[in-house]
Design a protein around this motif. Sequence first.
Motif, short mmCIF file in Angstrom:
data_model
loop_
_atom_site.label_atom_id
_atom_site.label_comp_id
_atom_site.label_asym_id
_atom_site.label_seq_id
_atom_site.Cartn_x
_atom_site.Cartn_y
_atom_site.Cartn_z
N TYR A 18 -3.57 4.59 -2.29
CA TYR A 18 -4.62 5.31 -1.57
C TYR A 18 -4.34 6.79 -1.71
O TYR A 18 -3.29 7.27 -1.26
CB TYR A 18 -4.64 4.91 -0.09
CG TYR A 18 -5.25 3.55 0.15
CD1 TYR A 18 -6.51 3.43 0.73
CD2 TYR A 18 -4.58 2.39 -0.22
CE1 TYR A 18 -7.09 2.19 0.95
CE2 TYR A 18 -5.15 1.14 -0.01
CZ TYR A 18 -6.40 1.05 0.57
OH TYR A 18 -6.97 -0.18 0.78
N GLY A 59 -2.34 -2.43 -9.72
CA GLY A 59 -3.14 -2.61 -8.52
C GLY A 59 -4.35 -1.70 -8.57
O GLY A 59 -4.71 -1.20 -9.65
N ASN A 60 -4.95 -1.45 -7.44
CA ASN A 60 -6.15 -0.60 -7.35
C ASN A 60 -5.77 0.80 -6.89
O ASN A 60 -4.77 0.99 -6.22
CB ASN A 60 -7.13 -1.20 -6.33
CG ASN A 60 -7.53 -2.61 -6.71
OD1 ASN A 60 -7.89 -2.89 -7.84
ND2 ASN A 60 -7.44 -3.51 -5.74
N ASP A 109 -1.52 -1.36 -3.99
CA ASP A 109 -2.71 -0.52 -3.96
C ASP A 109 -2.34 0.89 -3.55
O ASP A 109 -1.56 1.11 -2.62
CB ASP A 109 -3.75 -1.09 -3.00
CG ASP A 109 -4.39 -2.36 -3.55
OD1 ASP A 109 -4.40 -2.54 -4.78
OD2 ASP A 109 -4.89 -3.16 -2.73
N LYS A 144 0.85 -1.20 0.00
CA LYS A 144 0.00 0.00 0.00
C LYS A 144 0.88 1.24 0.00
O LYS A 144 1.88 1.30 0.71
CB LYS A 144 -0.88 -0.01 1.25
CG LYS A 144 -1.78 1.19 1.44
CD LYS A 144 -2.59 1.04 2.73
CE LYS A 144 -3.48 2.22 3.00
NZ LYS A 144 -4.25 2.08 4.25
N TYR A 187 -7.57 3.78 -4.70
CA TYR A 187 -8.67 4.14 -3.82
C TYR A 187 -8.55 5.61 -3.44
O TYR A 187 -7.48 6.08 -3.09
CB TYR A 187 -8.64 3.30 -2.54
CG TYR A 187 -8.80 1.82 -2.80
CD1 TYR A 187 -10.03 1.28 -3.17
CD2 TYR A 187 -7.72 0.95 -2.65
CE1 TYR A 187 -10.18 -0.08 -3.40
CE2 TYR A 187 -7.86 -0.41 -2.87
CZ TYR A 187 -9.09 -0.92 -3.25
OH TYR A 187 -9.23 -2.27 -3.48
N GLY A 205 -6.09 -2.25 -11.93
CA GLY A 205 -7.21 -2.64 -11.07
C GLY A 205 -8.35 -1.65 -11.15
O GLY A 205 -8.54 -0.96 -12.14
#
Length: 197
Positions: free
Chosen positions: A153, A168-169, A151, A133, A171, A191
């Motif tokens: 953020y 990845g994602n 991921d 992350k 957010y 992602g």
Amino acid sequence: MKVKAILLTFVLIASLLAGCAPQPAPAPAPTPTPTATPTPTQTTPPETTPDVVTTASIVDTNEAFEKAISSTGTWIICTVKDLTFNKELVLAGEFKNGKKDESGKDIIQRKIALYAQDENRKVTARYNLTAPKLTINSPNARIQSGTFKGDLYVSADNFQLVDATVDGNVYFTTDKAKSTFKMDDKSKITGKQEMKK
């Protein structure tokens, strides 16, 4: 002959006295400004122009990278190889890039540069940054010309991906972080992109 001897004696005494007279101390030599010496495997770091406000951090270890992304780090963090972390990372702090906008205000910016470039600013190598992350808390930040694996953020406004990949994602933790996010057509996210408050 006596006149010559007396005259010669006076000249000799005068030169001895002149040589023994206290001399002013020489001015200290100016201290040279330190400059970064690139390692043999490294090319010129991306878009780094020296100034008195900020500096770039060229990193090749996990410890140096963590220090550079902290709130006491630097506005631009340039990696010179792939880096892998087994823990969460946070890009923190507000930094000035040393430039001014049209109204004369300092420009706030933060950049993780995952690439090397030549003297013509052509990308010559791309690097991977891997972590479970990465949280973006610095305003006006970007990841440029490399790949983040994990991921992402985004909690800060005006985050950008420039010629970069997020494997990845992504957010967004605030509506404003999502609405001000930008990515160019060379960037991609493998992602999903969604809100996660």
